[in-house]
Scaffold this active site. Structure first.
Site, PDB file in Angstrom:
ATOM      1  CG  HIS A  64     -63.345 -46.961 -48.692  1.00  0.00           C
ATOM      2  ND1 HIS A  64     -63.174 -46.570 -47.381  1.00  0.00           N
ATOM      3  CD2 HIS A  64     -63.964 -45.937 -49.323  1.00  0.00           C
ATOM      4  CE1 HIS A  64     -63.675 -45.350 -47.228  1.00  0.00           C
ATOM      5  NE2 HIS A  64     -64.165 -44.945 -48.382  1.00  0.00           N
ATOM      6  CG  HIS A  68     -65.527 -45.724 -53.396  1.00  0.00           C
ATOM      7  ND1 HIS A  68     -64.206 -45.427 -53.637  1.00  0.00           N
ATOM      8  CD2 HIS A  68     -65.901 -44.934 -52.354  1.00  0.00           C
ATOM      9  CE1 HIS A  68     -63.808 -44.501 -52.779  1.00  0.00           C
ATOM     10  NE2 HIS A  68     -64.803 -44.181 -51.997  1.00  0.00           N
ATOM     11  CD  GLU A 126     -47.246 -21.559 -53.688  1.00  0.00           C
ATOM     12  OE1 GLU A 126     -48.039 -22.269 -54.341  1.00  0.00           O
ATOM     13  OE2 GLU A 126     -46.812 -20.467 -54.109  1.00  0.00           O
ATOM     14  CG  HIS A 150     -49.263 -10.586 -52.653  1.00  0.00           C
ATOM     15  ND1 HIS A 150     -50.277 -10.690 -53.582  1.00  0.00           N
ATOM     16  CD2 HIS A 150     -48.150 -11.090 -53.255  1.00  0.00           C
ATOM     17  CE1 HIS A 150     -49.794 -11.218 -54.700  1.00  0.00           C
ATOM     18  NE2 HIS A 150     -48.508 -11.477 -54.521  1.00  0.00           N
TER      19      HIS A 150
HETATM   20  C1  LIG Z   1     -58.937 -34.468 -50.985  1.00  0.00           C
HETATM   21  C2  LIG Z   1     -60.025 -35.495 -50.913  1.00  0.00           C
HETATM   22  N1  LIG Z   1     -61.227 -35.209 -51.433  1.00  0.00           N
HETATM   23  C3  LIG Z   1     -62.233 -36.104 -51.348  1.00  0.00           C
HETATM   24  C4  LIG Z   1     -62.056 -37.293 -50.728  1.00  0.00           C
HETATM   25  C5  LIG Z   1     -63.203 -38.259 -50.556  1.00  0.00           C
HETATM   26  N2  LIG Z   1     -62.970 -39.423 -51.461  1.00  0.00           N
HETATM   27  C6  LIG Z   1     -62.462 -40.559 -51.030  1.00  0.00           C
HETATM   28  S1  LIG Z   1     -62.142 -41.634 -52.279  1.00  0.00           S
HETATM   29  C7  LIG Z   1     -62.733 -40.550 -53.418  1.00  0.00           C
HETATM   30  C8  LIG Z   1     -62.684 -40.842 -54.879  1.00  0.00           C
HETATM   31  C9  LIG Z   1     -62.814 -42.263 -55.196  1.00  0.00           C
HETATM   32  O1  LIG Z   1     -62.392 -42.500 -56.482  1.00  0.00           O
HETATM   33  P1  LIG Z   1     -60.980 -43.124 -56.757  1.00  0.00           P
HETATM   34  O2  LIG Z   1     -59.939 -42.259 -56.252  1.00  0.00           O
HETATM   35  O3  LIG Z   1     -60.940 -43.464 -58.199  1.00  0.00           O
HETATM   36  O4  LIG Z   1     -60.984 -44.428 -55.884  1.00  0.00           O
HETATM   37  P2  LIG Z   1     -61.740 -45.789 -56.195  1.00  0.00           P
HETATM   38  O5  LIG Z   1     -63.181 -45.567 -55.968  1.00  0.00           O
HETATM   39  O6  LIG Z   1     -61.435 -46.138 -57.603  1.00  0.00           O
HETATM   40  O7  LIG Z   1     -61.155 -46.727 -55.204  1.00  0.00           O
HETATM   41  C10 LIG Z   1     -63.165 -39.384 -52.815  1.00  0.00           C
HETATM   42  C11 LIG Z   1     -63.755 -38.249 -53.546  1.00  0.00           C
HETATM   43  C12 LIG Z   1     -60.778 -37.546 -50.190  1.00  0.00           C
HETATM   44  N3  LIG Z   1     -60.517 -38.683 -49.547  1.00  0.00           N
HETATM   45  N4  LIG Z   1     -59.791 -36.652 -50.323  1.00  0.00           N
END
Ligand SMILES: Cc1ncc(C[n+]2csc(CCOP(=O)(O)OP(=O)(O)O)c2C)c(N)n1
Ligand SMILES: [Mg+2]
Length: 695
Positions: free
Chosen positions: A61, A291, A441, A503
């Site tokens: 990334h 990304h 939680e 529950h």
């Molecule tokens: C709980 C979770 N869901 C999904 C992902 C997969 N994932 C990685 S980054 C991302 C989103 C990217 O957007 P952002 O957080 O704005 O990061 P940017 O692209 O701006 O670096 C997702 C959905 C993850 N890592 N964790």
């Protein structure tokens, strides 16, 4: 101190959008002895390492590190208190990269500032098997990485726990503990539900040393954030009791000013840093395409031109590296001063501080407390719910272990996790050892991870076992990281009765047992409960769930035994001699059912033995010889647990008899439920009798 370093003359600038002239002459103000390398070149070193490492790995990334390079450069070069030569210095500022996908940002910083763990070779081995630069940061692999992130939102919530631990320890040890916790969080971190729990708790406790730098780039994987989100994050954080502001995340002066202001905040701080993802990349910057995949050779060439970074891949010019290494030396004198404070302590305080930070228990005090309580219980055996037994255990453990910090997610009276002497931790008054986590939680479990990571405290919590689902992602990470966090989870079966199937946990024991490295304890009586507590505390590198009953259970352990019989996970609790025809295995409240079943069988002339299995995980880790002895050779094997069968075949085999649940429970008085679902001594005896063909 650091804030004075941040007051030094400071003149930096950088454009807010990629342009051909991205390297204006600026100065990082990184302290004496630093060559005057401009801010943009320092930040570009991070960008170059990130895009080159991702390109070489053919995955990763690049966008986030390139976007947040300016923010990170200002933070590390002017504010963060850290010493690369001692990554575990207890009073370092914690830096949490919650947006773990941007791991190259962190690896670049660790390399540039001089951590031994991340060499240039490790950066070249980004994402390769056995490297210290895995896809997402793993604290147990890479010194300098504070926590394991990747599942979005977790790091932010961990940081809340770190900030709690910091304030609590400051209340105990004064200025030995006096640091900040910084977080970089992305859009994804803030969209995840856990972030709401975390920021609400932090705001409520007024954790003013927690500073979140939000990578406000308006982009996530699917495209522009506007596809899925329209929250005003600044107002959201303000509503939760934070100070929040917006800055241009490519303007080092504005970033520094915001961080400067954050130093003396009365509340936790959010700085929303407007950035461009993939800053510098000619066609991909500002887009989701930056990304999570390599930029490609053409794009990288273009970025090098735009950033005015003519150096070959992985080559950091000497002056830039020297400047970064000087950044890594910034806190040397503060560190030395801290060491002097430690050395000046009286012997006992110092020993106590060091013991706590090592995570060693006050061993003798714990052993004495456990033995004394076992003696009391066996002197006068009594029926009680194991949640009540757990409270009895805590009544002796909390005074013996000053680093124990308890809590509950708004079920304090039901979980029995607050002992009489405990006071609550409150905003501005952090000496209390009980945390009212609220109905949170997930945030609770993640904050506990942060507390354990911080060190110096051992967190335990309370909720209902069925709501472990709400905490599971954080429990899983505790298991991966090897953290000693202890979850008291009461109301552990249909035995909770009238609250009904919503529950009543059915699959939860099995599903928690499936998490590697997690210990799931389910004690059968008061004596086992204190033994399970002891084991949870002694397993320094593992999280535990202690599943406890709401309803009363008889005390089956009535003879004093100093040894912890639960240590191997299972043991024979009712002897059947060598001739036993039936072995009955059970956990928790069903051990009494098994014992009654064995007694019924005895009346029918059938010899049965009973094995209590307070921790199936520990038992299955025993050597074959131990397992063989405990399992025994009786031709009929039965397991009894008021949950699903999954997991028990490891003991009883696929041809064993399972007496438990195969679907959801029901609302009703618990004794009727046990009958309704056929989890009774009669059912055990009948099944065994039938199997033996002796009806
Ligand atoms: C709980 C979770 N869901 C999904 C992902 C997969 N994932 C990685 S980054 C991302 C989103 C990217 O957007 P952002 O957080 O704005 O990061 P940017 O692209 O701006 O670096 C997702 C959905 C993850 N890592 N964790
Ligand atoms: Mg984003």
């Amino acid at each position: 101190m650091l804030s004075s370093a941040a007051n030094e003359p400071f003149s930096m600038s950088a454009p807010t959008s990629p342009s051909p002239a991205l390297a204006p002459a600026t100065r990082p103000g990184a302290g004496p002895g630093v060559s005057a390398v401009d801010h943009a070149r320092m930040a570009n070193a991070i960008r170059a390492l990130a895009m080159d490492a991702v390109e070489r790995a053919k995955s990763g990334h690049p966008g986030m590190p390139m976007g947040m390079a300016d923010v990170a450069t200002v933070l590390f070069s002017r504010f963060l208190k850290f010493d690369p030569s001692d990554p575990t210095w207890p009073d370092r500022d914690r830096f949490v990269l919650s947006a773990g996908h941007g791991s190259m940002l962190l690896y670049a910083l660790l390399y540039l500032t001089g951590y031994a763990s991340v060499t240039l070779d490790e950066i070249k081995r980004f994402r390769q098997l056995g490297s210290r630069t895995p896809g997402h940061p793993e604290n147990f692999l890479t010194p300098g990485v504070e926590t394991t992130t990747g599942p979005l939102g977790q790091g932010l919530a961990d940081a809340v726990g770190m900030a709690i631990a910091e304030r609590h320890l400051a209340s105990v040890f004064g200025n030995l503990v006096d640091h900040k916790t910084y977080v970089i969080a992305s859009d994804g971190d803030l969209m995840e539900g856990i972030s709401q729990e975390a920021i609400a708790l932090a705001g409520h406790l007024r954790l003013n040393r927690l500073i979140v730098l939000f990578d406000d780039n308006g982009v996530s994987i699917d495209g522009p954030l506007s596809l899925a989100d329209s929250v005003d994050q600044v107002r959201r954080f303000e509503a939760a009791g934070w100070n929040a502001s917006r800055v241009d995340g490519h303007d080092p002066r504005a970033i520094a000013a915001a961080l400067e202001q954050a130093q003396n905040s009365d509340r936790p701080v959010l700085v929303a840093c407007r950035t461009t993802i993939g800053f510098g990349a000619p066609t991909k910057s500002g887009k989701a395409s930056a990304h999570g995949s390599p930029l490609g050779a053409d794009e990288i060439r273009g970025a090098r031109e735009r950033l005015n970074w003519p150096h070959p891949p992985f080559e950091i010019p000497n002056d830039v590296l020297t400047a970064w290494r000087a950044v890594g030396q910034r806190s040397k004198s503060v560190h030395a001063e801290w060491k002097r404070r430690v050395a000046a302590l009286d012997v006992a305080t110092r020993a106590e501080f060091e013991r706590r930070m090592r995570g060693d228990l006050p061993g003798q005090a714990v052993a004495a407390a456990v033995t004394e309580l076992k003696q009391k219980l066996t002197n006068a055996p009594q029926e009680m719910a194991t949640r009540v037994a757990s409270e009895r255990a805590l009544e002796v453990l909390v005074p013996a272990i000053p680093e124990l910090i308890g809590g509950s997610a708004d079920l304090t009276g039901s979980n029995n996790t607050r002992t009489k002497s405990m006071t609550a931790m409150e905003a501005g008054s952090y000496a209390g050892r009980f945390i009212h986590y609220g109905v949170r939680e997930h945030g609770m479990a993640a904050a506990m991870n942060g507390m354990a990571l911080h060190g110096g405290v051992i967190p335990y919590s309370g909720t209902f076992l069925v709501f472990s689902d709400y905490a599971r992602p954080a429990i899983r990470l505790a298991a991966l990281m090897g953290l000693r966090v202890i979850h008291v989870m009461t109301h552990d079966s249909i035995g909770l009765g009238e609250d009904g199937p919503t529950h009543q946990p059915v699959e939860h024991l099995a599903s928690l047992r499936a998490i590697p490295n997690l210990l799931v304890f389910r004690p059968c009586d008061a004596v086992e409960t204190i033994e399970c507590w002891q084991l949870a505390l002694q397993h320094k590198d593992r999280p535990s769930v202690i599943a406890l009953t709401r309803q009363s259970v008889p005390q089956l352990r009535v003879h004093m035994e100093v040894d912890n019989r639960c240590a191997a996970g299972a043991y024979q609790i009712l002897d059947g001699g060598d001739e036993a025809a039936v072995s009955i295995f059970a956990s928790g409240s069903e051990v009494a059912v098994a014992v009654d079943g064995a007694k019924l069988l005895a009346k029918r002339g059938i010899v049965a033995r009973v094995v209590s299995v307070p921790c199936l995980n520990l038992f299955l880790e025993q050597p074959e010889s131990v397992r063989g002895t405990v399992i025994g050779r009786a031709p009929v094997r039965i397991a009894v647990e008021a949950g699903v069968r999954q997991g028990w075949d490891a003991i009883i085999g696929t041809d064993g008899i399972f007496i438990g649940m195969s679907g959801f429970g029901a609302s009703g008085p618990y004794k009727e439920l046990y009958k309704h679902f056929g989890i009774t001594a009669e059912a055990v005896a009948d099944a065994a009798t039938r199997r033996l063909g002796a009806t």
